[in-house]
Design a protein around this motif. Sequence first.
Motif, PDB file in Angstrom:
ATOM      1  N   ALA A 187      33.203   7.744   2.408  1.00  0.00           N
ATOM      2  CA  ALA A 187      33.815   8.899   1.771  1.00  0.00           C
ATOM      3  C   ALA A 187      33.530  10.170   2.564  1.00  0.00           C
ATOM      4  CB  ALA A 187      33.277   9.049   0.348  1.00  0.00           C
ATOM      5  N   GLY A 188      34.621  10.896   2.892  1.00  0.00           N
ATOM      6  CA  GLY A 188      34.464  12.203   3.507  1.00  0.00           C
ATOM      7  C   GLY A 188      34.210  13.241   2.432  1.00  0.00           C
ATOM      8  N   ASP A 190      36.204  15.529   1.138  1.00  0.00           N
ATOM      9  CA  ASP A 190      37.279  15.637   0.145  1.00  0.00           C
ATOM     10  C   ASP A 190      37.235  14.479  -0.847  1.00  0.00           C
ATOM     11  OD1 ASP A 190      38.127  17.934   1.381  1.00  0.00           O
ATOM     12  OD2 ASP A 190      39.753  16.969   2.501  1.00  0.00           O
ATOM     13  N   GLU A 191      37.086  13.260  -0.336  1.00  0.00           N
ATOM     14  CA  GLU A 191      37.032  12.091  -1.212  1.00  0.00           C
ATOM     15  C   GLU A 191      35.790  12.135  -2.103  1.00  0.00           C
ATOM     16  OE1 GLU A 191      39.437  11.152   2.349  1.00  0.00           O
ATOM     17  OE2 GLU A 191      37.410  11.934   2.081  1.00  0.00           O
ATOM     18  N   ALA A 192      34.668  12.547  -1.531  1.00  0.00           N
ATOM     19  CA  ALA A 192      33.427  12.616  -2.309  1.00  0.00           C
ATOM     20  C   ALA A 192      33.547  13.611  -3.453  1.00  0.00           C
ATOM     21  CB  ALA A 192      32.259  12.998  -1.396  1.00  0.00           C
ATOM     22  N   ALA A 193      34.175  14.754  -3.177  1.00  0.00           N
ATOM     23  CA  ALA A 193      34.346  15.769  -4.219  1.00  0.00           C
ATOM     24  C   ALA A 193      35.291  15.275  -5.310  1.00  0.00           C
ATOM     25  CB  ALA A 193      34.872  17.064  -3.610  1.00  0.00           C
ATOM     26  N   ALA A 194      36.390  14.622  -4.906  1.00  0.00           N
ATOM     27  CA  ALA A 194      37.382  14.156  -5.873  1.00  0.00           C
ATOM     28  C   ALA A 194      36.833  13.052  -6.762  1.00  0.00           C
ATOM     29  CB  ALA A 194      38.633  13.665  -5.139  1.00  0.00           C
ATOM     30  N   LEU A 195      36.010  12.169  -6.199  1.00  0.00           N
ATOM     31  CA  LEU A 195      35.501  11.012  -6.931  1.00  0.00           C
ATOM     32  C   LEU A 195      34.099  11.229  -7.494  1.00  0.00           C
ATOM     33  CD1 LEU A 195      36.775   8.252  -4.477  1.00  0.00           C
ATOM     34  CD2 LEU A 195      37.684   8.756  -6.764  1.00  0.00           C
ATOM     35  N   ASP A 196      33.538  12.400  -7.237  1.00  0.00           N
ATOM     36  CA  ASP A 196      32.204  12.742  -7.741  1.00  0.00           C
ATOM     37  C   ASP A 196      31.167  11.722  -7.284  1.00  0.00           C
ATOM     38  OD1 ASP A 196      30.266  14.194  -9.078  1.00  0.00           O
ATOM     39  OD2 ASP A 196      30.624  13.241 -11.012  1.00  0.00           O
ATOM     40  N   ILE A 197      31.163  11.460  -5.979  1.00  0.00           N
ATOM     41  CA  ILE A 197      30.217  10.529  -5.371  1.00  0.00           C
ATOM     42  C   ILE A 197      29.584  11.200  -4.160  1.00  0.00           C
ATOM     43  CG2 ILE A 197      31.371   8.413  -6.145  1.00  0.00           C
ATOM     44  CD1 ILE A 197      32.783   8.288  -3.452  1.00  0.00           C
ATOM     45  N   ARG A 199      28.676  11.997  -0.359  1.00  0.00           N
ATOM     46  CA  ARG A 199      29.405  11.815   0.895  1.00  0.00           C
ATOM     47  C   ARG A 199      28.879  10.581   1.622  1.00  0.00           C
ATOM     48  NH1 ARG A 199      30.473  16.510   5.479  1.00  0.00           N
ATOM     49  NH2 ARG A 199      31.899  15.266   6.764  1.00  0.00           N
ATOM     50  N   ASN A 200      29.756   9.880   2.305  1.00  0.00           N
ATOM     51  CA  ASN A 200      29.470   8.646   3.052  1.00  0.00           C
ATOM     52  C   ASN A 200      29.272   7.432   2.156  1.00  0.00           C
ATOM     53  OD1 ASN A 200      29.586   9.907   5.616  1.00  0.00           O
ATOM     54  ND2 ASN A 200      27.471  10.602   5.407  1.00  0.00           N
ATOM     55  N   TYR A 224      38.950   3.968  -3.738  1.00  0.00           N
ATOM     56  CA  TYR A 224      38.058   3.588  -4.839  1.00  0.00           C
ATOM     57  C   TYR A 224      36.613   3.605  -4.340  1.00  0.00           C
ATOM     58  CZ  TYR A 224      42.192   1.241  -6.914  1.00  0.00           C
ATOM     59  OH  TYR A 224      43.428   0.921  -7.420  1.00  0.00           O
ATOM     60  N   PRO A 225      35.663   4.094  -5.140  1.00  0.00           N
ATOM     61  CA  PRO A 225      34.260   3.816  -4.811  1.00  0.00           C
ATOM     62  C   PRO A 225      34.080   2.304  -4.692  1.00  0.00           C
ATOM     63  CG  PRO A 225      34.403   5.456  -6.555  1.00  0.00           C
ATOM     64  CD  PRO A 225      35.796   4.919  -6.354  1.00  0.00           C
ATOM     65  N   GLY A 226      33.386   1.869  -3.662  1.00  0.00           N
ATOM     66  CA  GLY A 226      33.345   0.446  -3.334  1.00  0.00           C
ATOM     67  C   GLY A 226      32.834  -0.469  -4.420  1.00  0.00           C
ATOM     68  N   ASP A 227      32.004   0.045  -5.340  1.00  0.00           N
ATOM     69  CA  ASP A 227      31.431  -0.815  -6.373  1.00  0.00           C
ATOM     70  C   ASP A 227      32.276  -0.851  -7.639  1.00  0.00           C
ATOM     71  OD1 ASP A 227      30.978   1.756  -7.220  1.00  0.00           O
ATOM     72  OD2 ASP A 227      28.872   1.454  -7.763  1.00  0.00           O
ATOM     73  N   ARG A 228      33.480  -0.264  -7.611  1.00  0.00           N
ATOM     74  CA  ARG A 228      34.287  -0.192  -8.829  1.00  0.00           C
ATOM     75  C   ARG A 228      35.606  -0.951  -8.731  1.00  0.00           C
ATOM     76  NH1 ARG A 228      33.617   6.300 -10.043  1.00  0.00           N
ATOM     77  NH2 ARG A 228      31.401   6.394  -9.529  1.00  0.00           N
ATOM     78  N   HIS A 229      35.817  -1.683  -7.638  1.00  0.00           N
ATOM     79  CA  HIS A 229      37.115  -2.343  -7.500  1.00  0.00           C
ATOM     80  C   HIS A 229      36.984  -3.577  -6.617  1.00  0.00           C
ATOM     81  CE1 HIS A 229      41.459  -2.250  -7.996  1.00  0.00           C
ATOM     82  NE2 HIS A 229      41.563  -2.642  -6.748  1.00  0.00           N
TER      83      HIS A 229
END
Length: 240
Positions: A187-188, A190-197, A199-200, A224-229
């Motif tokens: 996760a970069g 932008d993705e980290a902020a959008a998914l609330d996870i 970074r990386n 998707y966060p890797g542990d959710r799909h």
Amino acid sequence: MNQSKDTTLHQRIVSDIEGRIVSGEWPPGHRIPFEVDLSKEYDCSRMTVNKALTQLAKAGLIERRKKSGSFVTQPQAQSAVLEIHDIRAEVQSLNLAYSFAVSRREQRKAKPDDIRRLDVAPGSSVVDLACIHQAGGRPFCLEERLISLSTVPEAADANFSETAPGAWLINQIPWSSAEHRIQAVSAGSDEAAALDIPRNTACLVVERRTWSNVGPVTHVRFTYPGDRHALVARFTPASQ
């Protein structure tokens, strides 16, 4: 304690714990009370409690860790690799409340990267969208989508406030072919902020392009966060 009472207690413990997990009372990561505490609460043997927890672990609702106890697992959705999956259905399969919100919507001429992703001609107009899909009030998936206005001109006036873009497109225009690309990414920002996870965080990315008989319809990237799909593929032996 007779066998019938033991069986009834076992079923009750399973039902009670499952209900607390599904309702969200015990969220992912929550520590389940220890066997000795549950046996006191239900006035039963630790063997009965152990049997109930084992059943819940086999069902994927809890994770049993040696010397640490039992914990509620992170729900994991599954979708078929070669199907146009519906995120709402994925979330509802987890017995979690579903919602989505459009975080970006822009109509413009296709940029060079849009042309590559969507397979449209230079000068074409597109709608550029980003949506956050939520499960149980938590970010579940980031959707980034391009729609060709040459093929789907109705998208110019659609605001997607009540129906997510993917479901809207399926109802709007039939697709004739699709291409999937699946990869693991970190996760970069932008993705980290959008998914609330953080970074990386390891993420699963599913990219898809669809075409109709008229032309390119859409390119979409689901993160998707890797542990959710998880992705599932069914196939048969090739003809000999």
